[in-house]
Scaffold this active site. Structure first.
Site, PDB file in Angstrom:
ATOM      1  N   ARG A 144      15.693 -41.740 -18.509  1.00  0.00           N
ATOM      2  CA  ARG A 144      15.239 -40.437 -18.016  1.00  0.00           C
ATOM      3  C   ARG A 144      16.328 -39.377 -18.184  1.00  0.00           C
ATOM      4  O   ARG A 144      16.045 -38.235 -18.546  1.00  0.00           O
ATOM      5  CB  ARG A 144      14.829 -40.538 -16.539  1.00  0.00           C
ATOM      6  CG  ARG A 144      13.565 -41.390 -16.341  1.00  0.00           C
ATOM      7  CD  ARG A 144      13.242 -41.561 -14.885  1.00  0.00           C
ATOM      8  NE  ARG A 144      12.869 -40.306 -14.229  1.00  0.00           N
ATOM      9  CZ  ARG A 144      12.721 -40.207 -12.903  1.00  0.00           C
ATOM     10  NH1 ARG A 144      12.929 -41.274 -12.140  1.00  0.00           N
ATOM     11  NH2 ARG A 144      12.371 -39.071 -12.352  1.00  0.00           N
ATOM     12  N   HIS A 187      15.914 -35.561  -2.700  1.00  0.00           N
ATOM     13  CA  HIS A 187      15.791 -36.886  -3.321  1.00  0.00           C
ATOM     14  C   HIS A 187      16.972 -37.229  -4.227  1.00  0.00           C
ATOM     15  O   HIS A 187      16.868 -38.087  -5.107  1.00  0.00           O
ATOM     16  CB  HIS A 187      14.471 -36.978  -4.104  1.00  0.00           C
ATOM     17  CG  HIS A 187      13.269 -36.841  -3.224  1.00  0.00           C
ATOM     18  ND1 HIS A 187      12.035 -36.484  -3.709  1.00  0.00           N
ATOM     19  CD2 HIS A 187      13.106 -36.988  -1.896  1.00  0.00           C
ATOM     20  CE1 HIS A 187      11.166 -36.436  -2.700  1.00  0.00           C
ATOM     21  NE2 HIS A 187      11.787 -36.728  -1.596  1.00  0.00           N
ATOM     22  N   CYS A 193      28.480 -45.219  -5.215  1.00  0.00           N
ATOM     23  CA  CYS A 193      28.911 -46.593  -4.954  1.00  0.00           C
ATOM     24  C   CYS A 193      27.968 -47.249  -3.960  1.00  0.00           C
ATOM     25  O   CYS A 193      27.605 -46.645  -2.942  1.00  0.00           O
ATOM     26  CB  CYS A 193      30.335 -46.611  -4.381  1.00  0.00           C
ATOM     27  SG  CYS A 193      30.845 -48.268  -3.896  1.00  0.00           S
ATOM     28  N   SER A 210       2.523 -32.071  -5.228  1.00  0.00           N
ATOM     29  CA  SER A 210       1.211 -32.560  -4.775  1.00  0.00           C
ATOM     30  C   SER A 210       1.186 -32.661  -3.257  1.00  0.00           C
ATOM     31  O   SER A 210       0.139 -32.907  -2.660  1.00  0.00           O
ATOM     32  CB  SER A 210       0.942 -33.930  -5.405  1.00  0.00           C
ATOM     33  OG  SER A 210       1.996 -34.824  -5.059  1.00  0.00           O
ATOM     34  N   ASN A 268       0.365 -23.646  -7.892  1.00  0.00           N
ATOM     35  CA  ASN A 268       0.006 -24.930  -8.483  1.00  0.00           C
ATOM     36  C   ASN A 268      -1.283 -24.746  -9.286  1.00  0.00           C
ATOM     37  O   ASN A 268      -2.189 -24.049  -8.827  1.00  0.00           O
ATOM     38  CB  ASN A 268      -0.236 -25.959  -7.366  1.00  0.00           C
ATOM     39  CG  ASN A 268      -0.242 -27.395  -7.859  1.00  0.00           C
ATOM     40  OD1 ASN A 268      -0.889 -27.703  -8.842  1.00  0.00           O
ATOM     41  ND2 ASN A 268       0.478 -28.259  -7.167  1.00  0.00           N
ATOM     42  N   GLU A 313      -3.453 -26.875  -9.689  1.00  0.00           N
ATOM     43  CA  GLU A 313      -4.484 -27.695  -9.045  1.00  0.00           C
ATOM     44  C   GLU A 313      -4.416 -27.533  -7.534  1.00  0.00           C
ATOM     45  O   GLU A 313      -3.348 -27.232  -6.991  1.00  0.00           O
ATOM     46  CB  GLU A 313      -4.281 -29.184  -9.385  1.00  0.00           C
ATOM     47  CG  GLU A 313      -4.472 -29.538 -10.847  1.00  0.00           C
ATOM     48  CD  GLU A 313      -4.199 -31.043 -11.108  1.00  0.00           C
ATOM     49  OE1 GLU A 313      -4.099 -31.408 -12.294  1.00  0.00           O
ATOM     50  OE2 GLU A 313      -4.059 -31.808 -10.128  1.00  0.00           O
ATOM     51  N   ALA A 362       3.754 -22.463 -12.632  1.00  0.00           N
ATOM     52  CA  ALA A 362       4.881 -21.795 -11.975  1.00  0.00           C
ATOM     53  C   ALA A 362       5.611 -20.840 -12.916  1.00  0.00           C
ATOM     54  O   ALA A 362       5.973 -19.729 -12.524  1.00  0.00           O
ATOM     55  CB  ALA A 362       5.858 -22.845 -11.445  1.00  0.00           C
TER      56      ALA A 362
HETATM   57  N1  APR Z   1       3.400 -25.354 -12.403  1.00  0.00           N
HETATM   58  C1  APR Z   1       3.178 -25.658 -11.093  1.00  0.00           C
HETATM   59  N2  APR Z   1       2.695 -26.855 -10.676  1.00  0.00           N
HETATM   60  C2  APR Z   1       2.397 -27.762 -11.626  1.00  0.00           C
HETATM   61  C3  APR Z   1       2.577 -27.514 -13.006  1.00  0.00           C
HETATM   62  C4  APR Z   1       3.111 -26.244 -13.378  1.00  0.00           C
HETATM   63  N3  APR Z   1       3.317 -25.907 -14.645  1.00  0.00           N
HETATM   64  N4  APR Z   1       2.177 -28.619 -13.701  1.00  0.00           N
HETATM   65  C5  APR Z   1       1.767 -29.539 -12.768  1.00  0.00           C
HETATM   66  N5  APR Z   1       1.892 -29.018 -11.522  1.00  0.00           N
HETATM   67  C6  APR Z   1       1.581 -29.640 -10.223  1.00  0.00           C
HETATM   68  C7  APR Z   1       0.523 -30.716 -10.252  1.00  0.00           C
HETATM   69  O1  APR Z   1      -0.777 -30.162 -10.155  1.00  0.00           O
HETATM   70  C8  APR Z   1       0.887 -31.552  -9.030  1.00  0.00           C
HETATM   71  O2  APR Z   1       0.232 -31.044  -7.870  1.00  0.00           O
HETATM   72  O3  APR Z   1       2.755 -30.280  -9.792  1.00  0.00           O
HETATM   73  C9  APR Z   1       2.402 -31.332  -8.886  1.00  0.00           C
HETATM   74  C10 APR Z   1       3.251 -32.549  -9.217  1.00  0.00           C
HETATM   75  O4  APR Z   1       2.967 -33.531  -8.262  1.00  0.00           O
HETATM   76  P1  APR Z   1       3.732 -34.944  -8.315  1.00  0.00           P
HETATM   77  O5  APR Z   1       3.720 -35.461  -9.673  1.00  0.00           O
HETATM   78  O6  APR Z   1       3.132 -35.760  -7.216  1.00  0.00           O
HETATM   79  O7  APR Z   1       5.255 -34.571  -7.985  1.00  0.00           O
HETATM   80  P2  APR Z   1       5.957 -34.270  -6.573  1.00  0.00           P
HETATM   81  O8  APR Z   1       5.004 -33.627  -5.617  1.00  0.00           O
HETATM   82  O9  APR Z   1       7.206 -33.571  -6.854  1.00  0.00           O
HETATM   83  O10 APR Z   1       6.284 -35.766  -6.069  1.00  0.00           O
HETATM   84  C11 APR Z   1       7.033 -35.905  -4.904  1.00  0.00           C
HETATM   85  O11 APR Z   1       7.217 -38.265  -5.242  1.00  0.00           O
HETATM   86  O12 APR Z   1       7.375 -39.688  -6.909  1.00  0.00           O
HETATM   87  C12 APR Z   1       8.068 -39.201  -5.877  1.00  0.00           C
HETATM   88  O13 APR Z   1      10.378 -38.879  -5.580  1.00  0.00           O
HETATM   89  C13 APR Z   1       9.291 -38.496  -6.381  1.00  0.00           C
HETATM   90  O14 APR Z   1      10.085 -36.294  -5.846  1.00  0.00           O
HETATM   91  C14 APR Z   1       8.937 -37.038  -6.169  1.00  0.00           C
HETATM   92  C15 APR Z   1       7.968 -37.095  -5.013  1.00  0.00           C
END
Ligand code: APR
Length: 238
Positions: A71, A120, A128, A188, A212, A214, A230
């Site tokens: 990653r 996170h 360590c 999300s 967002n 969605e 965003a």
């Molecule tokens: N601009 C804004 N939002 C976006 C975009 C964009 N261009 N593209 C996708 N999204 C939104 C999606 O619709 C979704 O609601 O970003 C969100 C990403 O959600 P997740 O993948 O669940 O990520 P996140 O909420 O950061 O997850 C939280 O979960 O997996 C663990 O530790 C990890 O920090 C992470 C935590």
């Protein structure tokens, strides 16, 4: 994209603003999200929340490093997008701008954001497993073992089943409880305690705005939902 007059006025006069970001703020930089868009990240047949777990550090630390090294190499090619740069500009605009991120990619800092509360951890650091000493991996290799105590190093990120870094959430919650305006960008809102921050801000009387493409678990709590990417929505506040 319509931004209400109320929000524009509040944006013009607010002093204390909190921004919570998730994987979506980095999507336009090419960082895959974890859940948005319906699919779930998988590595060598393992779900991301299996390989990214405390249990896996105990069982197979080299495998965990392989996943995070992959990653990090992937991230190395990527750069911040307009959303990161706009948020960085806000730290000059508001008397107190608090940026809280769930992301470990370091793109906010690359865009110029300072004092980022990383809930996170950060993929560009190793830690360590015994004494907690940390080592930067920005343009440098990590040592094979801790230079202080000789114990193995692990990624300095919060893995599934682990607590957040001491004090990080507490500071973010304290700022959320006094902010006037709270932006929730690209998350999300399924993972707690991070997803609890907008709830704290709302309960304290802040105006909560979601950005967002969605709807999320948080949308119904928000005072305003800006449906879009965003990198396209945030620059509209310039
Ligand atoms: N601009 C804004 N939002 C976006 C975009 C964009 N261009 N593209 C996708 N999204 C939104 C999606 O619709 C979704 O609601 O970003 C969100 C990403 O959600 P997740 O993948 O669940 O990520 P996140 O909420 O950061 O997850 C939280 O979960 O997996 C663990 O530790 C990890 O920090 C992470 C935590």
């Amino acid at each position: 994209m319509h931004i209400s007059a109320e929000l524009r006025q509040l944006f013009a006069r607010a002093k204390r603003v909190l921004v919570l970001t998730g994987a979506g703020v980095s999507a336009e930089s090419g960082v895959p999200t974890f859940r948005g868009g319906g699919n779930t990240a998988v590595w060598k047949g393992m779900r991301f929340d299996v390989i990214s777990s405390a249990e896996m550090v105990e069982r197979d630390l080299p495998a965990v490093w392989e996943w995070f090294d992959y990653r990090r190499d992937f991230l190395n090619e990527l750069t911040p997008n307009p959303a990161h740069f706009e948020i960085a500009r806000w730290q000059e605009r508001f008397a107190e701008l608090t940026l809280v991120t769930q992301n470990i990619d370091g793109l906010h800092q690359q865009a110029g954001s300072r004092e980022v509360i990383e809930l996170h951890g950060n993929i560009w650091r190793a830690r360590c497993t015994a004494c907690g000493a940390t080592y930067s991996m920005v343009q440098q290799q990590r040592p094979d073992a801790c230079l202080e105590c000789g114990e193995p190093l692990r990624p300095d990120v919060v893995l599934f089943g682990e607590m957040l870094p001491p004090g990080a959430f507490e500071l973010a919650a304290a700022r959320a409880s006094v902010c006037e305006l709270c932006f929730v960008v690209g998350t999300s809102a399924l993972v707690y305690p991070a997803a609890g921050l907008p709830e704290i801000a709302k309960a304290a009387g802040a105006y909560v705005v979601e950005v967002n493409p969605e709807r999320t678990a948080l949308s119904s709590l928000c005072d305003e939902v800006l449906t879009g990417k965003a990198g396209e929505v945030l620059p509209l506040f310039q």
